[in-house]
Design a protein around this motif. Structure first.
Motif, PDB file in Angstrom:
ATOM      1  N   CYS A 187       0.838  -1.192   0.000  1.00 34.31           N
ATOM      2  CA  CYS A 187       0.000   0.000   0.000  1.00 34.31           C
ATOM      3  C   CYS A 187       0.876   1.247   0.000  1.00 34.31           C
ATOM      4  CB  CYS A 187      -0.940   0.022   1.209  1.00 34.31           C
ATOM      5  SG  CYS A 187      -0.129   0.367   2.797  1.00 34.31           S
ATOM      6  N   PHE A 244      -2.454  -1.210  -3.202  1.00 38.72           N
ATOM      7  CA  PHE A 244      -3.535  -0.392  -2.659  1.00 38.72           C
ATOM      8  C   PHE A 244      -3.047   1.039  -2.427  1.00 38.72           C
ATOM      9  CE2 PHE A 244      -4.157  -4.756  -1.239  1.00 38.72           C
ATOM     10  CZ  PHE A 244      -5.480  -4.998  -1.578  1.00 38.72           C
ATOM     11  N   SER A 266      -4.218   0.975  -8.812  1.00 35.80           N
ATOM     12  CA  SER A 266      -3.907   0.787  -7.400  1.00 35.80           C
ATOM     13  C   SER A 266      -5.220   0.909  -6.632  1.00 35.80           C
ATOM     14  CB  SER A 266      -2.896   1.833  -6.917  1.00 35.80           C
ATOM     15  OG  SER A 266      -2.534   1.605  -5.579  1.00 35.80           O
ATOM     16  N   ILE A 267      -5.688  -0.185  -6.081  1.00 35.19           N
ATOM     17  CA  ILE A 267      -7.039  -0.256  -5.517  1.00 35.19           C
ATOM     18  C   ILE A 267      -7.211   0.762  -4.380  1.00 35.19           C
ATOM     19  CG2 ILE A 267      -8.720  -1.755  -4.391  1.00 35.19           C
ATOM     20  CD1 ILE A 267      -7.074  -4.120  -5.690  1.00 35.19           C
ATOM     21  N   ILE A 269      -8.403   2.357  -1.069  1.00 36.80           N
ATOM     22  CA  ILE A 269      -9.055   2.079   0.210  1.00 36.80           C
ATOM     23  C   ILE A 269      -9.477   3.433   0.757  1.00 36.80           C
ATOM     24  CG2 ILE A 269      -8.831   1.111   2.523  1.00 36.80           C
ATOM     25  CD1 ILE A 269      -6.695  -0.753   1.488  1.00 36.80           C
TER      26      ILE A 269
END
Length: 353
Positions: A187, A244, A266-267, A269
């Motif tokens: 992340c 992330f 890039s997921i 959050i």
């Protein structure tokens, strides 16, 4: 999104072309033109003037941007106008009002749409007297952030998009690195840490745990608008090397980083909490399109989220590809959404369902 997607009213023929002028006096105009429309620009006098032309279905859009375009230097034969303005701060509002007060002097003007970069606390009531329903000149208003003023009849929501003012590029799928291969970081969080905000929690939780070994952290304590070629390149590289991207709330829940992470696979959050002010229903426009994001209410669950078995290598690749495809479709959907509203208001016909 070809001509067959549109259905004209009985008094409008399919081969009728309409001219719409877009004047971009806020950086979000570049998101519309370059990222949503995929339009090209002619750069004149080192960017003092920026011009573009793009025909979508039967609308010929002409785009004007750059500091050289002021009230007395724009074309005076405009009939259908989309004006993009900034209303984020008091100083921006004053400049925006100068443009709005000038519009009645364009005697050929028939219809006006405004795209407004709204105030992050949704304090935008200053624009209401300019609405056509209040006796003003604005037929339709698109506004960034989750304003309570949005009624989806006269006032509509607009996505914040990426930070084009910092030079964030419009990359295609085949230009994005490490789509189907391992990325270096689990992340990342890169951003300004505001005092007494949840960003302090994120910053501390990464620095003081094993996440510091697998996540990239780059924070500052004062917002800086300028971006160098080197810092932008680093930012793009980190996003493309992270599974992330963390998005704690800032002044508003919606931030450029959400769109930038989605654009590079890039997921995101995202902290799904309300920020102080007059805004309602955080991220309702994005949620309408069912984004493949991860929403959290507290960053205390970050470790659990990142450690879940659902995020093994194969699943992360699957989610990454899903995210990239979603973002591409999202941009196309926003264009369709925009054209539907514009055509119905300006020319009395809409896209077929």
């Amino acid at each position: 999104m070809g001509p067959e997607s549109f259905k004209a009213a009985e008094n409008v023929e399919h081969n009728t072309y309409h001219q719409v002028h877009i004047i971009g006096k806020a950086a979000i105009g570049q998101y519309l033109w370059s990222h949503l429309f995929n339009g090209s620009l002619d750069i004149i006098d080192k960017g003092f003037f920026q011009n573009g032309n793009k025909t979508i279905d039967n609308i010929i859009f002409t785009y004007y941007s750059g500091p050289g375009y002021i009230q007395n230097s724009i074309p005076q034969e405009i009939q259908f106008l989309v004006l993009i303005i900034n209303g984020r701060t008091f100083k921006h509002v004053l400049k925006a009002k100068e443009w709005l007060d000038f519009l009645p002097e364009i005697h050929s003007l028939k219809k006006t749409a405004i795209i407004l970069l709204g105030n992050e606390k949704c304090e935008n009531h200053w624009i209401l007297p300019y609405m056509k329903s209040k006796g003003g000149i604005i037929d339709i208003l698109f506004i960034v952030y989750d304003s309570a003023l949005i009624d989806n009849k006269e006032i509509f929501q607009w996505p914040l998009g990426v930070a084009t003012y910092r030079g964030f590029p419009n990359l295609y799928y085949n230009q994005i690195k490490r789509v189907s291969s391992p990325r270096k970081y689990k992340c990342n969080f890169m951003g300004t840490v505001y005092k007494n905000s949840s960003r302090e929690v994120v910053d501390a939780s990464i620095r003081t745990s094993r996440l510091k070994n697998i996540c990239y952290l780059s924070t500052r304590y004062k917002w800086l608008p300028n971006e160098s070629k080197e810092s932008l390149a680093e930012y793009l590289s980190i996003l493309q090397d992270s599974d992330f991207t963390l998005n704690p709330v800032g002044e508003n829940t919606e931030c450029y980083r959400i769109y930038e992470a989605a654009a590079l696979g890039s997921i995101p959050i995202i902290e799904d909490n309300m920020t102080p002010g007059l805004c309602v229903s955080p991220l309702r426009l994005l949620k309408k399109f069912n984004p493949p994001f991860i929403f959290v209410k507290s960053w205390k669950t970050l470790h659990e989220v990142l450690q879940t078995d659902n995020f093994n290598f194969e699943n992360i690749i699957e989610q990454r590809i899903k995210l990239l495809l979603w973002y591409d479709i999202f941009k196309k959907n926003i264009v369709t959404y925009f054209l539907n509203i514009l055509k119905e208001s300006f020319f009395s016909f809409t896209l077929s369902q």
